[in-house]
Design a protein around this motif. Structure first.
Motif, mmCIF file in Angstrom:
data_model
loop_
_atom_site.group_PDB
_atom_site.id
_atom_site.type_symbol
_atom_site.label_atom_id
_atom_site.label_comp_id
_atom_site.label_asym_id
_atom_site.label_seq_id
_atom_site.Cartn_x
_atom_site.Cartn_y
_atom_site.Cartn_z
ATOM 1 N N ARG A 492 0.823 -1.195 0.000
ATOM 2 C CA ARG A 492 0.000 0.000 0.000
ATOM 3 C C ARG A 492 0.859 1.248 0.000
ATOM 4 O O ARG A 492 0.599 2.195 -0.720
ATOM 5 N N GLU A 493 1.895 1.209 0.842
ATOM 6 C CA GLU A 493 2.776 2.359 0.873
ATOM 7 C C GLU A 493 3.368 2.614 -0.493
ATOM 8 O O GLU A 493 3.444 3.718 -0.962
ATOM 9 N N HIS A 494 3.792 1.497 -1.108
ATOM 10 C CA HIS A 494 4.428 1.634 -2.401
ATOM 11 C C HIS A 494 3.474 2.280 -3.375
ATOM 12 O O HIS A 494 3.781 3.231 -4.064
ATOM 13 N N GLU A 495 2.267 1.783 -3.365
ATOM 14 C CA GLU A 495 1.280 2.241 -4.311
ATOM 15 C C GLU A 495 0.947 3.712 -4.092
ATOM 16 O O GLU A 495 0.748 4.467 -5.024
ATOM 17 N N LEU A 496 0.930 4.125 -2.838
ATOM 18 C CA LEU A 496 0.533 5.499 -2.569
ATOM 19 C C LEU A 496 1.702 6.463 -2.605
ATOM 20 O O LEU A 496 1.527 7.650 -2.514
ATOM 21 N N GLU A 497 2.890 5.924 -2.733
ATOM 22 C CA GLU A 497 4.064 6.760 -2.848
ATOM 23 C C GLU A 497 4.192 7.732 -1.696
ATOM 24 O O GLU A 497 4.600 8.855 -1.856
ATOM 25 N N LEU A 498 3.768 7.336 -0.525
ATOM 26 C CA LEU A 498 3.972 8.205 0.622
ATOM 27 C C LEU A 498 5.039 7.565 1.498
ATOM 28 O O LEU A 498 4.775 6.609 2.189
ATOM 29 N N PRO A 499 6.245 8.112 1.449
ATOM 30 C CA PRO A 499 7.307 7.462 2.220
ATOM 31 C C PRO A 499 7.063 7.598 3.711
ATOM 32 O O PRO A 499 6.540 8.595 4.191
ATOM 33 N N LEU A 500 7.429 6.538 4.424
ATOM 34 C CA LEU A 500 7.445 6.585 5.882
ATOM 35 C C LEU A 500 8.887 6.799 6.293
ATOM 36 O O LEU A 500 9.759 6.028 5.911
ATOM 37 N N PHE A 501 9.154 7.852 7.031
ATOM 38 C CA PHE A 501 10.527 8.108 7.425
ATOM 39 C C PHE A 501 10.791 7.522 8.807
ATOM 40 O O PHE A 501 9.893 7.434 9.631
ATOM 41 N N ASP A 502 12.055 7.166 9.030
ATOM 42 C CA ASP A 502 12.490 6.750 10.361
ATOM 43 C C ASP A 502 12.545 7.964 11.253
ATOM 44 O O ASP A 502 12.950 9.030 10.810
ATOM 45 N N PHE A 503 12.224 7.761 12.501
ATOM 46 C CA PHE A 503 12.314 8.899 13.401
ATOM 47 C C PHE A 503 13.765 9.368 13.519
ATOM 48 O O PHE A 503 14.054 10.546 13.623
ATOM 49 N N SER A 504 14.691 8.407 13.435
ATOM 50 C CA SER A 504 16.106 8.789 13.564
ATOM 51 C C SER A 504 16.536 9.666 12.387
ATOM 52 O O SER A 504 17.297 10.613 12.545
ATOM 53 N N THR A 505 16.026 9.340 11.187
ATOM 54 C CA THR A 505 16.347 10.172 10.022
ATOM 55 C C THR A 505 15.866 11.601 10.247
ATOM 56 O O THR A 505 16.536 12.571 9.921
ATOM 57 N N ILE A 506 14.648 11.679 10.824
ATOM 58 C CA ILE A 506 14.052 12.996 11.033
ATOM 59 C C ILE A 506 14.856 13.778 12.073
ATOM 60 O O ILE A 506 15.129 14.968 11.887
ATOM 61 N N THR A 507 15.247 13.114 13.144
ATOM 62 C CA THR A 507 15.998 13.850 14.165
ATOM 63 C C THR A 507 17.336 14.313 13.605
ATOM 64 O O THR A 507 17.778 15.419 13.887
ATOM 65 N N LYS A 508 17.963 13.470 12.780
ATOM 66 C CA LYS A 508 19.222 13.887 12.173
ATOM 67 C C LYS A 508 18.991 15.102 11.280
ATOM 68 O O LYS A 508 19.740 16.077 11.329
ATOM 69 N N ALA A 509 17.958 15.030 10.485
ATOM 70 C CA ALA A 509 17.713 16.106 9.521
ATOM 71 C C ALA A 509 17.424 17.433 10.213
ATOM 72 O O ALA A 509 17.641 18.495 9.646
ATOM 73 N N THR A 510 16.894 17.356 11.430
ATOM 74 C CA THR A 510 16.536 18.599 12.109
ATOM 75 C C THR A 510 17.460 18.910 13.277
ATOM 76 O O THR A 510 17.122 19.736 14.123
#
Ligand SMILES: *[C@@H]1O[C@H](CO)[C@@H](O)[C@H](O)[C@H]1NC(C)=O
Ligand SMILES: *[C@@H]1O[C@H](CO)[C@@H](O)[C@H](O)[C@H]1NC(C)=O
Ligand SMILES: *[C@@H]1O[C@H](CO)[C@@H](O)[C@H](O)[C@H]1NC(C)=O
Ligand SMILES: *[C@@H]1O[C@H](CO)[C@@H](O)[C@H](O)[C@H]1NC(C)=O
Ligand SMILES: *[C@@H]1O[C@H](CO)[C@@H](O)[C@H](O)[C@H]1NC(C)=O
Ligand SMILES: *[C@@H]1O[C@H](CO)[C@@H](O)[C@H](O)[C@H]1NC(C)=O
Ligand SMILES: *[C@@H]1O[C@H](CO)[C@@H](O)[C@H](O)[C@H]1NC(C)=O
Ligand SMILES: *[C@@H]1O[C@H](CO)[C@@H](O)[C@H](O)[C@H]1NC(C)=O
Length: 830
Positions: A492-510
């Protein structure tokens, strides 16, 4: 060659040095070159285009300033209006680059170690050109050829970047196999090839496709003699003429300007949106003239095979006549990708016919064949002889000639209210809807069929449902169920093209949600600027924890909202859900929000009227989409200047539009105890009684328009003559017959006065006291864009300041004022 900005005598002194490079301004001959470190450029003979070295930088983002150097061609009036880039894949890292023409006729870009970084492969080994010359033509085409010949060895019009210039032949040369297509930039300041392409596809009957990676995102539809079937807004106009050429040698689309004083170009942006812009000299801006993708229904195959999209319906997807949803359950939950199936399968043999489908964009013609010399009768006969032929139509709508036959599924049909086209679809006789005959009979007959269909469908669902329940209840292990859930999730995720990000990725990015990264704070949480490892900039919204939604519910909601796409809505790129944390990731808007412009004494001078009008119209369209055109019917409930973001080109994008839904759960319309909104923008019935509807958004919109025109905030507005707020002030001036005095004094453009006054009038209609008096957004859009007669506004709601609300609420996060029964939660501006 245009010299650098040296004083003349210096240029004269240096002349011997550059003797090689001081001939005609628009050509490079053998052994001549243009060097970056001498700021040399070519200027076309008419002065329209310039070629040289440049470093891309979008007007406002300074953060990603790189020093990469590219060779490009740009309009003479702005070095940022680049139409072509040579070394997209191989930028130079310093300004030592030199472009030179070698004796073999190839144009080469050399770096400081004299290595060839880029070259035109314009050599003819067998027959080397005698007197090669590279020349920048006034059309923007860079050509290499023999000096006295028009037969080019190489031309930049064969290797397009992201722009179609006038006169350029966009498409296929069937003799040489050459394909001229667009590839987007990676981002507004990175010209390396991005994900999106626009290409003329010769399969079946030719159409233009826009792709994002491998996926088709838009289809122009086939050429019907007048225009592309899916581009009803492509019509005769004062700015350009266009043609589509299709013969045994070539297939191409081209346009030419009717008036050389108008400048217009067609650009594929890095989001995969194909747009035409025209240049306005007085304001020095590119204005959007039209967009290939107009709305959600232009998303390729949104409604699946045999589905049909109608933007005026909610939900927009329906089935073609004689078809019904493949899965009613998916269909009702907003997943239309499965499309529709025939009501009656027996379509070949006895008792079949063709049903006319009226005023649509013709289905995908990739799997079709055609014959230009057949008429419609022969066309039908040919189609009915072949069981795999699903539909037919004419080729040329001006004279109804030619025959187009479809084989296989009919995909990507949408309905138009005007400028649509008809086609005929093969159906079982029982499913044909006769247009003639007794109306009543037909209606009864339709009702009977419908009842039957509904009955069958209901029975079907009952059975399917039972069957499913049974399957799930089978004593399979828990493990199995889990596995299954997971795979379903992934697909479903693939089909909807809405990526789920890791929380760790988000904390790094911010930087761990650091204060320095904070862009603002709203009622639903704080917003941070994030930068991913690959350099992509995003806005990250960390939702406050008081949402009552369960995780699945939340996720579904986010996925649904991510499907809403409109050029005036901020795009949701993905989300992150981990334990307590709910994070939404949006595209980053470099120009921040509208309030940073209109209320800032310096910045607001940058906004002239055409720009402000463009912004007003954009917000109106975005809101209309939320209210009416999107399948969710969202009431924003917190429309305000700080919730309108601006992209690179100052296009307004409404943000926070799904928040009301995500947080409100089922209270999406009607009445609420918890009033979420911002004082100054809230309609009286909402602020006082907690009643909200699309009309409370219309009120907020009216306030916003007055703020944009006046450059003043409604809340905290002060005038020495009276105690009214901005609404009251505008209303007074309107009654006194001098509405133009509302206008921001930094805009002293008297030519546009009538447009400004009309906007003020429309705004006053939007802020009327009684919700039922306020227009709907569809009407607002119409009133803004046409000259229809406007009603007289009645008194606005909330036009005097009230003491109880008077305190500033700019520093505290949530400011609650309680009067006897109502609680008003004031959310601060970002
Ligand atoms: C270009 O330069 C090369 C090497 O210096 C020389 O042999 C050649 O004659 C020159 N050609 C022209 C047309 O000047
Ligand atoms: C740009 O080119 C146009 C002709 O296309 C010319 O009229 C105009 O003056 C030029 N502008 C500049 C700044 O050179
Ligand atoms: C410009 O670059 C060329 C080639 O890299 C070099 O030979 C030349 O000395 C440079 N000129 C200046 C003024 O920096
Ligand atoms: C010049 O380009 C060559 C080949 O791409 C590369 O190996 C070399 O490092 C470059 N030199 C400089 C100074 O960038
Ligand atoms: C030139 O030819 C080479 C090899 O055939 C190819 O890789 C390169 O992309 C070509 N360059 C241009 C500008 O067409
Ligand atoms: C369509 O028909 C019109 C009228 O006969 C003709 O002028 C035009 O060239 C035709 N177009 C195409 C693409 O065949
Ligand atoms: C399907 O169509 C055939 C031929 O028109 C007809 O005989 C049959 O009754 C239809 N079946 C249904 C379920 O409508
Ligand atoms: C197109 O139709 C005409 C008239 O029916 C026929 O003579 C011709 O052979 C057809 N052409 C092709 C390529 O099928």
């Amino acid at each position: 060659m245009k010299g650098s900005n040296f004083p003349l005598f210096l240029v004269a002194l240096l002349l011997p040095f550059f003797a090689l490079s001081t001939l005609a301004a628009d050509t490079i001959a053998v052994n001549q070159s243009i060097a970056d470190n001498q700021s040399q450029t070519l200027v076309s003979s008419g002065g329209s285009f310039e070629l040289g070295f440049f470093t891309p930088s979008s007007s406002s983002s300074s953060s990603s300033s790189s020093n990469l150097r590219y060779i490009g061609i740009w309009y003479n009036f702005s070095k940022q209006s680049v139409v072509w880039v040579a070394n997209r894949d191989s930028p130079l890292t310093d300004s030592s680059g030199v472009l030179q023409l070698a004796a073999d006729g190839s144009l080469r870009l050399l770096n400081s170690s004299n290595a060839v970084v880029w070259s035109t492969n314009s050599t003819k080994a067998a027959n080397p050109p005698r007197n090669p010359l590279a020349k920048l033509l006034d059309s923007g085409n860079l050509v290499v050829g023999e000096s006295n010949s028009d037969d080019y060895l190489w031309q930049s019009f064969d290797y397009l970047s992201d722009t179609i210039l006038p006169g350029l032949e966009f498409g296929h040369n069937r003799e040489t196999g050459r394909d001229r297509y667009l590839t987007s930039w990676k981002s507004p300041d990175d010209p390396s090839p991005g994900d999106c392409t626009t290409r003329l596809d010769p399969d079946g009957y030719p159409q233009i496709f826009i792709r994002k990676g491998e996926n088709i995102v838009f289809r122009s539809g086939p050429w019907n003699g007048l225009r592309f079937s899916g581009m009803p807004n492509l019509k005769p106009n004062p700015i350009y003429t266009y043609e589509f050429v299709y013969n045994s040698k070539q297939i191409y689309y081209r346009y030419d300007l009717t008036d050389k004083s108008v400048i217009s170009r067609l650009v594929l942006d890095n989001q995969g949106i194909l747009q035409r812009f025209t240049w306005t000299t007085s304001t020095r801006t590119w204005n959007l003239y039209l967009t290939a993708q107009m709305d959600n229904c232009d998303r390729y195959g949104l409604c699946g095979p045999y589905g049909s999209c109608n933007i005026n319906n909610s939900p927009p997807c329906g089935c073609l006549i004689g078809f019904e949803p493949r899965s009613r359950q998916d269909w009702d939950s907003g997943d239309w990708s499965g499309g529709c199936v025939r009501r009656n399968d027996s379509v070949c043999g006895v008792g079949e016919g063709f049903q006319r489908i009226v005023s649509v964009k013709l289905p995908d013609t990739s799997k079709s064949s055609f014959n230009a010399s057949m008429d419609l009768g022969e066309c039908e006969a040919t189609c009915s002889k072949d069981c795999s032929c699903t539909a037919y139509s004419t080729l040329n709508i001006t004279d109804g000639s030619g025959c187009l036959l479809w084989f296989g599924d009919l995909v990507d049909v949408r309905e138009y209210t005007e400028n649509g086209q008809d086609f005929f679809i093969r159906l079982a006789a029982s499913d044909l809807v006769s247009v003639g005959g007794s109306k009543r009979k037909t209606r009864l007959w339709i009702i009977a069929v419908c009842l039957l269909a509904v009955g069958i469908a209901a029975l079907g669902f009952f059975l399917i449902f039972r069957f499913r329940r049974k399957r799930l209840r089978r004593p399979a292990s828990i493990m199995m169920t889990q596995e299954r859930d997971q795979t379903v999730d992934e697909s479903r995720e693939h089909e909807l093209e809405l990526p789920l990000f890791d929380f760790s990725t988000i904390t790094k990015a911010t930087d761990l949600f650091s204060e320095s990264r904070k862009l603002g704070e709203g009622g639903f949480g704080s917003v941070y600027k994030g930068v991913f490892k690959d350099g992509q900039e995003v806005a990250v919204k960390r939702l406050s924890k008081d949402s009552t939604q369960g995780l699945d519910e939340f996720k579904n909601e986010v996925i649904t909202i991510a499907k809403l796409q409109h050029r005036n809505l901020v795009k949701l790129l993905g989300c992150c859900i981990e334990k307590e944390e709910k994070v939404l990731v949006y595209e980053y808007m470099p120009n921040k929000s509208l309030d940073a412009f209109i209320f800032d004494p310096k910045q607001r001078k940058l906004l002239d009227w055409p720009m402000r009008f463009h912004i007003i119209n954009g917000i109106a369209r975005g809101l209309l989409y939320l209210h009416q055109d999107s399948r969710l019917r969202i009431i924003h409930r917190d429309l305000k200047a700080s919730n309108v973001l601006l992209d690179y080109d100052m296009n307004p994008k409404i943000s926070d539009f799904g928040m009301a839904r995500i947080f409100g759960g089922n209270e999406t319309q009607g009445n609420t105890k918890r009033v979420v909104g911002t004082y100054g923008y809230m309609s009286p019935e909402y602020a006082i009684d907690g009643l909200f509807s699309i009309k409370s958004d219309v009120f907020s919109f009216g306030v916003l328009v007055l703020e944009i025109i006046s450059g003043k905030r409604n809340r905290g507005f002060y005038h020495e003559d009276h105690k009214h707020n901005l609404l009251g002030h505008a209303w007074r001036l309107y009654r006194e017959g001098k509405p133009e005095e509302v206008m921001d004094e930094t805009m002293n453009d008297s030519q546009v006065l009538s447009e400004v006054v009309r906007c003020i009038h429309v705004a006053l209609l939007c802020v009327q006291q009684a919700p039922e008096d306020r227009p709907k957004m569809s009407n607002v859009v119409l009133m803004l864009s046409s000259d229809i007669l406007l009603a007289e506004p009645t008194e606005p709601g909330f036009f005097t300041e009230r003491k109880v609300f008077d305190q500033e609420s700019s520093s505290s996060k949530v400011d609650t004022c309680s009067t006897n029964e109502i609680t008003i939660t004031l959310l601060t501006a970002r």
